[in-house]
Design a protein around this motif. Sequence first.
Motif, PDB file in Angstrom:
ATOM      1  N   ASN A 299     -12.563 -11.230   6.860  1.00 47.74           N
ATOM      2  CA  ASN A 299     -12.699 -11.319   8.312  1.00 47.74           C
ATOM      3  C   ASN A 299     -11.539 -10.607   8.969  1.00 47.74           C
ATOM      4  N   PHE A 300     -11.641 -10.446  10.295  1.00 44.39           N
ATOM      5  CA  PHE A 300     -10.554  -9.843  11.062  1.00 44.39           C
ATOM      6  C   PHE A 300      -9.773 -10.919  11.813  1.00 44.39           C
ATOM      7  N   GLY A 301      -9.789 -12.124  11.269  1.00 45.70           N
ATOM      8  CA  GLY A 301      -9.070 -13.229  11.869  1.00 45.70           C
ATOM      9  C   GLY A 301      -7.938 -13.694  10.984  1.00 45.70           C
ATOM     10  N   GLU A 346       2.326   2.899  15.977  1.00 44.21           N
ATOM     11  CA  GLU A 346       2.861   3.812  16.992  1.00 44.21           C
ATOM     12  C   GLU A 346       3.049   5.215  16.416  1.00 44.21           C
ATOM     13  N   LYS A 347       3.551   5.300  15.204  1.00 46.20           N
ATOM     14  CA  LYS A 347       3.728   6.601  14.549  1.00 46.20           C
ATOM     15  C   LYS A 347       2.399   7.316  14.358  1.00 46.20           C
ATOM     16  N   MET A 348       1.327   6.549  14.234  1.00 50.04           N
ATOM     17  CA  MET A 348      -0.008   7.111  14.003  1.00 50.04           C
ATOM     18  C   MET A 348      -0.781   7.316  15.304  1.00 50.04           C
ATOM     19  N   ASN A 349      -0.114   7.025  16.456  1.00 49.30           N
ATOM     20  CA  ASN A 349      -0.748   7.097  17.776  1.00 49.30           C
ATOM     21  C   ASN A 349      -1.957   6.166  17.839  1.00 49.30           C
ATOM     22  N   CYS A 350      -1.842   5.012  17.210  1.00 58.37           N
ATOM     23  CA  CYS A 350      -2.931   4.036  17.162  1.00 58.37           C
ATOM     24  C   CYS A 350      -2.492   2.652  17.635  1.00 58.37           C
ATOM     25  N   ARG A 351      -1.392   2.584  18.358  1.00 56.35           N
ATOM     26  CA  ARG A 351      -0.924   1.266  18.815  1.00 56.35           C
ATOM     27  C   ARG A 351      -1.719   0.850  20.048  1.00 56.35           C
ATOM     28  N   LYS A 352      -2.932   0.433  19.827  1.00 57.75           N
ATOM     29  CA  LYS A 352      -3.836   0.030  20.884  1.00 57.75           C
ATOM     30  C   LYS A 352      -4.532  -1.270  20.490  1.00 57.75           C
ATOM     31  N   PHE A 353      -4.952  -2.006  21.490  1.00 62.22           N
ATOM     32  CA  PHE A 353      -5.762  -3.221  21.371  1.00 62.22           C
ATOM     33  C   PHE A 353      -5.004  -4.461  20.911  1.00 62.22           C
ATOM     34  N   VAL A 354      -4.035  -4.344  20.018  1.00 62.51           N
ATOM     35  CA  VAL A 354      -3.373  -5.555  19.514  1.00 62.51           C
ATOM     36  C   VAL A 354      -1.876  -5.531  19.782  1.00 62.51           C
ATOM     37  N   ASP A 355      -1.327  -6.714  19.928  1.00 62.06           N
ATOM     38  CA  ASP A 355       0.120  -6.897  19.894  1.00 62.06           C
ATOM     39  C   ASP A 355       0.409  -7.957  18.841  1.00 62.06           C
ATOM     40  N   VAL A 356       1.661  -8.321  18.693  1.00 62.65           N
ATOM     41  CA  VAL A 356       2.025  -9.273  17.635  1.00 62.65           C
ATOM     42  C   VAL A 356       1.273 -10.600  17.774  1.00 62.65           C
ATOM     43  N   PRO A 357       1.216 -11.204  18.965  1.00 66.49           N
ATOM     44  CA  PRO A 357       0.478 -12.478  19.075  1.00 66.49           C
ATOM     45  C   PRO A 357      -1.001 -12.342  18.715  1.00 66.49           C
ATOM     46  N   ILE A 359      -2.316 -10.398  16.471  1.00 64.42           N
ATOM     47  CA  ILE A 359      -2.439 -10.374  15.008  1.00 64.42           C
ATOM     48  C   ILE A 359      -2.181 -11.760  14.444  1.00 64.42           C
ATOM     49  N   LEU A 360      -1.124 -12.391  14.889  1.00 66.01           N
ATOM     50  CA  LEU A 360      -0.763 -13.705  14.360  1.00 66.01           C
ATOM     51  C   LEU A 360      -1.833 -14.755  14.630  1.00 66.01           C
ATOM     52  N   SER A 361      -2.492 -14.655  15.791  1.00 64.79           N
ATOM     53  CA  SER A 361      -3.511 -15.649  16.137  1.00 64.79           C
ATOM     54  C   SER A 361      -4.872 -15.301  15.550  1.00 64.79           C
ATOM     55  N   GLY A 362      -5.012 -14.103  14.988  1.00 63.43           N
ATOM     56  CA  GLY A 362      -6.285 -13.690  14.395  1.00 63.43           C
ATOM     57  C   GLY A 362      -7.359 -13.459  15.437  1.00 63.43           C
ATOM     58  N   ASN A 363      -7.016 -12.780  16.541  1.00 68.72           N
ATOM     59  CA  ASN A 363      -8.011 -12.466  17.576  1.00 68.72           C
ATOM     60  C   ASN A 363      -9.014 -11.475  16.985  1.00 68.72           C
ATOM     61  N   GLN A 364     -10.193 -11.972  16.621  1.00 69.90           N
ATOM     62  CA  GLN A 364     -11.159 -11.163  15.881  1.00 69.90           C
ATOM     63  C   GLN A 364     -11.607  -9.930  16.665  1.00 69.90           C
ATOM     64  N   LYS A 365     -11.875 -10.113  17.942  1.00 70.06           N
ATOM     65  CA  LYS A 365     -12.386  -9.011  18.753  1.00 70.06           C
ATOM     66  C   LYS A 365     -11.385  -7.863  18.823  1.00 70.06           C
ATOM     67  N   LEU A 366     -10.142  -8.182  19.180  1.00 69.46           N
ATOM     68  CA  LEU A 366      -9.145  -7.143  19.353  1.00 69.46           C
ATOM     69  C   LEU A 366      -8.711  -6.541  18.026  1.00 69.46           C
ATOM     70  N   PHE A 370      -8.990  -2.622  16.882  1.00 67.77           N
ATOM     71  CA  PHE A 370      -7.852  -1.902  16.292  1.00 67.77           C
ATOM     72  C   PHE A 370      -8.258  -1.227  14.983  1.00 67.77           C
ATOM     73  N   VAL A 371      -8.977  -1.960  14.141  1.00 67.61           N
ATOM     74  CA  VAL A 371      -9.411  -1.395  12.870  1.00 67.61           C
ATOM     75  C   VAL A 371     -10.392  -0.238  13.088  1.00 67.61           C
ATOM     76  N   ALA A 372     -11.285  -0.382  14.065  1.00 70.71           N
ATOM     77  CA  ALA A 372     -12.226   0.694  14.373  1.00 70.71           C
ATOM     78  C   ALA A 372     -11.480   1.944  14.812  1.00 70.71           C
ATOM     79  N   LEU A 373     -10.429   1.770  15.626  1.00 72.20           N
ATOM     80  CA  LEU A 373      -9.615   2.908  16.051  1.00 72.20           C
ATOM     81  C   LEU A 373      -8.941   3.573  14.850  1.00 72.20           C
ATOM     82  N   LEU A 374      -8.414   2.767  13.948  1.00 74.91           N
ATOM     83  CA  LEU A 374      -7.804   3.318  12.727  1.00 74.91           C
ATOM     84  C   LEU A 374      -8.828   4.110  11.922  1.00 74.91           C
TER      85      LEU A 374
END
Length: 635
Positions: A299-301, A346-357, A359-366, A370-374
């Motif tokens: 999962n993405f959570g 950030e180095k990959m120009n992909c720092r979008k949709f998620v921040d640390v909270p 990821i830590l909270s497992g926000n599935q949507k965001l 992020f994974v789709a952008l990657l």
Amino acid sequence: MAEQLEWDQIEFREDELEKIKETFGQFDRDGNGHITAPELGEVFKSLGEDVPGYKIREMIAESDKDASGTIDYEEFITMMKKARATSGKAAGQLYKVAGKVSATLNKMGGQSQASSAGTTHSYSVEEAVAFSDWINYALGGDADLKKHLPIDVSDGERCAEKLVRACKDGLLLAKLINNVAPNTIDERVLNKSGLSTFTIAENQTLVVNSAAAIGVNTINIGPQDVSAGNTTLIMGMLWQIIRVGLFAQINIQANPGLSQLAFPGEEVADIMALSPDMVLLRWVNFHLEKAKSGMQITNFGSDIADGRAYTYLLAQIAPTELGVDTSGLGADNDTIRCEKVLDNAEKMNCRKFVDVPNILSGNQKLNMAFVALLFNTYPGLESKEGFDPSSVSDEDAIVETREEKTFRNWMNSLGIQPYVHNFYVDLGDGWVLLQLCDMVRPGIVDWARVNKPPFKKFGGKMKKIENCNYAVQLGNELNMSMVGIGGPDIHNGIKKLVLGFAWQLMRAYTIRMLQQLSGSDAPVSDDEVIGRVNARLSKVGKQTVAGLRDGYISTSQPILDLLNLVKKNCVQKQLVIAGETDEIKLLNARYAISLARKVGVGVYALPEDIVELNGKMLLTIFAVIEGKLMQLDSM
């Protein structure tokens, strides 16, 4: 002391039902319409509740009427009633947790019926910030949006308000639609300057109809909701539009390397039969295995919440020269590791949709976004040896045809659940077809005899075929041509037969408006539709059409003449290009379709359908225009 009500005597108020829908959507993390034990476990974990697995199973069992091992929405309502009546201790515990979930949601100005994943939509501050940041990135260079962008994301609590305000005149939403589905809207019809209440309303109408045409669920969403700044509805529509764009490249044409994700014994078609989010899970696990991480995610959570999977993934897919590494694995805690993940993104120009909270909270949507952008930026896939994507024929049902996409977008815009990703696979259990039958003639489906998803591994195939047989039976009752179509054909995805059934459902749904307005259930033939529009054209001295194969239609002129009847002088003659080449015809067709949507005619057909004289889709265009004119006649 007042006598306590039995649970089945309890009736929830409308506002309470809305809250319950919102909460159900938060529990139903994968959006399939059912709550599972793992999904409940994720919610409990994110809320800091330490609940043993057996307790979670008890909660489900107490209200699981059909013994499916999961809870659907109706069972969830029953559980809430039992909790209120204190009839169920386990359900009562879940009710308390549901309250915690609801408390974390922003509820401003109502809610949409469903997101594109099939869940009731709510939004959070984090989503408002993420969507705004993405829009700043994707549309920041558009000169027409200078007064709207960038949206300030520094104040999270006010970000949603600013985002909604930027959407009100329809320009930003229109540009976003074209960003994810190029040429959906012909910008010649957009009102861009000197905007008034009237011209803004035209933009909003264009946006809602165009969003429906790309598969956004617009049921219960109207131009007035955009105008009123209905935050929850607008946020729901934004997510659906963004998601369409993020998932657009997850296909074998754009990424032949997806063939690498097939398990032993699988074909490429098996990969493309998966929903996009499941393909993304396969993709992540493929790279985790290549990185020798010893990890796999489901999962993405919760599975990505510690940042380890992301650390391996980014290092595996990033070009060497970017300096992305796995040093974050040695971080003292998850927070520091997730910060390192974002530094690498950030180095990959992909720092979008998620921040640390997030990821830590497992926000599935965001996290899924992020994974789709990657994936879209660094897929890191090479075609399987010997696989040539150009050799794949339409008959293999891997490459989606224009017709299939149009039908699929039409279904999704109606709020069909679950969301239709793969035309043949997702129609193969009969569930979607039965919903469509009920929309064509409300009440025709006896839902008590329908087998509801999810289907169990053993015996599930037979239940799916039973649904398909029932759908065929209803097709006959709806006077459709079902000769040679059987339930097993639908289940097995026999292309010609499934397409034929889908077209008849779309035609019946479109014609139903004409029948309702005329006050008759009598069948309406193609010739009758053409006869009606020809009568209108003749009345104003315009050239008529000889039939759906009349080459004159390919110029778009008869369609434009009819639109001038919908709204007087809406056609700007200087925008209609003179000439008979296919390129000119296509430009005029794009103008005609966007203009139709702008004046309130919900067209699903594509410009190519006009130029190529696609009789089926031309019929829908003429029928919906005639329906709109009949509505105006009755006012």
